[in-house]
Scaffold this active site. Structure first.
Site: not given
Ligand code: TPP
Ligand code: MG
Length: 822
Positions: A531, A598
């Site tokens: 990321e 999440h």
């Protein structure tokens, strides 16, 4: 994994050994006689000259920092100066073979690299081009200073320009290369191929990979050199950058002229120390840094340690490595061995190394020993060398005088315009394409399966008979994003997109489904699970002039790209003095159902950072319009998408989502339902529970609520909200972000300040709880529910006759929770 590459267990399960090729260590062994065939006398002297310029430049700064004086000139420089005394041969060797088309990126310790690359560019550019560069840089302001009374060649003038521009930047003067907004650790000058130097250790590790991608994808000449320190090998962005730069797909899946490795050299300026931590022997385990290449790919990244105390060895290495890159076999890892005689910074007491060690390296000083070599070989006389030093001192003295003179080299006039830095945060441009030309695609857009199927969809959520359209026939939120994205892919030849599962999978949430068929790998590809580098490479790509969409699969993973999102993406436009544009859109999906790691809405974190535009659409119409605007601009945009609403249809824009192109301006909230009694302002998918609440308020209590969808967080125009509050006198704000420190609180405070006299009650914030997000089955206790809105209204804003509270929204409870920190 693409279907074109079959993974055969019969092959993969075979026993064998991994063989490593040898990694050369200090193998340069050419004699000066041999080198005479490669260099002219002038070349040998030029190398000496450039090293002396760096040495004297850094010595001058050291004296200024430690004695407030250089050559009789007094000056106090409170800012940083991470000097590279001792590292000159490494810098000059690195830059010697590079052309202005080659880009270098660097670190906090890159003055030497700026000068070496600048001098190399001055050497290779013709006089007209040089003059053009100087004349057009910020209207020629710096040129005017160095040109006044100057007599000499354009090349000599350009050297003064380089020294003056760098010094003025270090001293935060407006004539600096970056208007004084970069300073010592971030100074750079793109016309000479000097790209951002980064004060975050390893910061260039992934940004430079993006620059190499820009060159490759847009078929630009030149290579990219990432100059970073030995200690930065321990930094995530460097490792992620290396992984990103060495993906197999460049050779296996990219096609035609795009096939082949990245034009990139990771050049570790290995001075054997971090600040005080010794990398070899203490803080790292690689022993010899070049070893790391062996673990990365079958070519061991063509890794090599080169003696960076000998400029000829470094030049030789760069020549050989550039050939590897020309053969499209990059990237390359170079471990350029050097030593920092100076402290980490001038205040460094060198408590971590012995006097004997420093003296031993001083005895082998690269400038002295190289000087001896060329004098010994009859290539120069000692007088010539002395003259170089004397000339350099004189030049630097002159440039120092000019750069510290407040009349000649003032700082940005903040008194005249206190907002001048604010005005540099965004470029606010509107640009169809970052470059002219035809966009490379694999099929006409009309033939794309997804595009065709969207033609058959209902673009409004109910049909003509007023019946809800089935999911299969409905034009959904994700389609709005897709349409904007594919449109731009066909318009802007520079546009590229990457992220995890972006290609064959169609994006983790099917937003990109259909794009794979339309675009070659060089425009849409799967990245490693990096990321940091997904965003970092996008930054490098954007700052070189390409438009890019990078995707973070879950908002929670933003933490992994923290430095890139918080420290790099938002800052380079202003830190460059607006030389750089940042046409980078980061798509961030906000999760649900998948628990604590999440499902977080971190939009508030990004909105807090100056320099990012932040939007959060909640309808297909807004999703398309805001994405179009994001892709038309040249500013970094964080574009949030809630997973809860990827498949909803358009409920507000009664004509449905237009097929053609339209933009929705950033910063304009949208009234989704009008009302007179209370305003509800929402961010993101919370719009939908808010609408339910409005319905309940109407039916049960006869109250009309005005529901406003913020759509943007930064920028944000409060006019519509204030107008509404003037009418209703009451406002409740809601989003899925945990309430403490959320952007809602910021908005509530601003509304209080702007409309205090019109408020009958304090603005009330309803956010998610300040906990971990629990499992889907318990989410109703975490995310704002209609009951919470009603309870908050009843308890804090206006009593709702007969209302029975299901939750405790009282002030006492709020105080208690704060006391507990939850
Ligand atoms: C992310 C980050 N951590 C720590 C620092 C503080 N710091 C500045 S330079 C430095 C050492 C870097 O060593 P290296 O990468 O080898 O470069 P060198 O200073 O030796 O040129 C440290 C720890 C920083 N600037 N950025
Ligand atoms: Mg180091």
């Amino acid at each position: 994994m693409p279907k074109s590459q079959n993974i055969n267990p019969k092959v993969i399960r075979q026993p064998k050994f991994i063989e490593f090729d040898k990694i050369p260590v200090n193998q340069y062994s050419k004699t000066i006689e041999e080198e005479k065939k490669v260099y002219t006398k002038d070349d040998f002297l030029r190398i000496y000259n450039d090293m002396v310029v760096i040495r004297e430049f850094e010595t001058m700064l050291n004296l200024i920092k430690t004695t407030n004086e250089y050559n009789g000139i007094a000056y106090n420089h409170p800012g940083p100066a991470h000097l590279s005394i001792g590292q000159e041969a490494a810098a000059v060797g690195m830059a010697y073979t590079l052309s202005p088309d080659d880009y270098i990126f660097g670190s906090h310790r890159s003055h030497g690299e700026i000068l070496a690359k600048g001098l190399s560019a001055i050497h290779s550019l013709d006089e007209d081009s040089l003059y053009y560069v100087m004349k057009n840089y910020f209207g020629g302001d710096a040129l005017k200073v160095v040109e006044k009374g100057f007599q000499g060649s354009i090349k000599e003038l350009a050297v003064n320009f380089l020294l003056y521009g760098a010094l003025a930047e270090i001293f935060a003067r407006e004539n600096g290369f970056n208007k004084g907004l970069g300073g010592s650790m971030h100074a750079f000058f793109t016309p000479f191929g000097v790209y951002p130097n980064n004060a975050i250790v390893g910061g260039s590790g992934d940004i430079s990979v993006g620059a190499a991608l820009y060159k490759k994808i847009n078929r630009k000449p030149g290579i990219v050199v990432c100059n970073i320190g030995d200690a930065s090998m321990g930094c995530g962005p460097v490792w992620e950058g290396i992984c990103f730069a060495t993906m197999d797909q460049y050779r296996t899946l990219w096609e035609g002229e795009y096939k082949g490795g990245l034009p990139l050299i990771f050049n570790f300026m290995n001075n054997l120390y971090g600040m005080g931590g010794q990398t070899m022997g203490e803080t790292m385990g690689y022993d010899i840094l070049a070893r790391v290449g062996a673990g990365v790919n079958p070519e061991s990244m063509h890794a090599e340690r080169v003696d960076g105390y000998n400029p000829l060895a470094v030049i030789d290495a760069f020549r050989r490595k550039k050939r590897i890159i020309e053969e499209k076999k990059g990237p390359v890892l170079l471990d350029t061995l050097t030593y920092r005689i100076s402290g980490h910074s001038p205040s460094d007491a060198s408590s971590y190394r012995s006097k004997e060690e420093i003296e031993a390296w001083q005895q082998e000083d690269s400038i002295l020993s190289y000087g001896k070599t060329i004098v010994g070989a009859g290539l120069a006389t000692q007088d010539q060398l002395d003259e170089i030093t004397a000339n350099t001192k004189e030049k630097l003295t002159q440039m120092l005088k000019l750069s510290i003179d407040d009349n000649i080299s003032p700082r940005i006039n903040m008194q005249k315009d206190p907002d001048s830095i604010g005005k540099m945060m965004f470029s606010n441009n509107s640009v169809d394409r970052m470059e002219e030309g035809t966009a490379q695609v694999l099929m006409p857009m009309e033939e794309n399966q997804r595009v065709k199927s969207l033609k058959t969809k209902e673009r409004y959520y109910i049909d003509k008979e007023g019946k809800p359209v089935s999911k299969a026939r409905l034009y959904q939120f994700r389609d709005g994003i897709f349409e904007a994205v594919i449109d731009r892919f066909y318009k802007d030849p520079t546009l590229a997109a990457w992220g995890e599962e972006n290609r064959d999978w169609g994006g983790a949430f099917a937003v990109y489904r259909g794009l794979t068929e339309a675009l070659p790998y060089n425009r849409l590809f799967n990245s490693p699970i990096s990321e940091g580098a997904i965003v970092g490479t996008a930054i490098g790509y954007g700052m070189c002039g390409g438009r890019v969409i990078a995707e973070i699969m879950y908002c929670d993973f933003l933490g992994r790209s923290g430095d890139e999102v918080f420290n790099q993406l938002p800052k380079w436009q202003a830190m460059s003095g607006n030389i750089i544009k940042m046409p980078v859109v980061i798509r961030v999906s906000v999760g649900s159902k998948y628990g604590a790691q999440h499902s977080q809405d971190w939009s508030s974190l990004t909105a807090h950072i100056p320099g990012l535009k932040v939007v959060f659409p909640a309808t297909p119409y807004d999703a398309k319009g805001l994405m179009n605007t994001a892709l038309q601009g040249t500013d970094p945009v964080i574009y949030f998408e809630s997973q809860r609403i990827y498949d909803i249809g358009e409920m507000f824009h009664t004509e449905g989502v237009p097929e053609g192109y339209y933009e929705i301006p950033f910063g304009e909230p949208d009234v989704k339902r009008t009302g007179d009694d209370i305003t509800i302002l929402t961010i993101g998918a919370t719009l939908y529970p808010a609408l339910k609440v409005a319905e309940i308020l109407k039916e049960k209590y006869g109250l009309s609520a005005e529901v406003i969808d913020a759509r943007s967080l930064v920028p944000f125009n409060y006019d519509k909200v204030i107008e509404s509050v003037k009418k209703t006198g009451r406002i409740l704000l809601a989003s899925d972000a945990s309430s403490r420190g959320s952007f809602l609180k910021e908005m509530a405070q601003t509304i209080t300040e702007l409309a205090f006299d019109y408020l009958d009650a304090p603005p009330m914030v309803v956010g998610s709880r300040n906990w971990i997000t629990p499992a889907y089955e318990m989410e109703e206790y975490f995310f704002p529910q209609p009951d919470w809105f009603l309870d908050a209204i009843h308890e804090r804003i206006m009593p709702l006759p007969g209302h029975q509270c299901k939750t405790d929204q009282s002030a006492e409870k709020q105080a208690e929770l704060n006391k507990e920190g939850v």
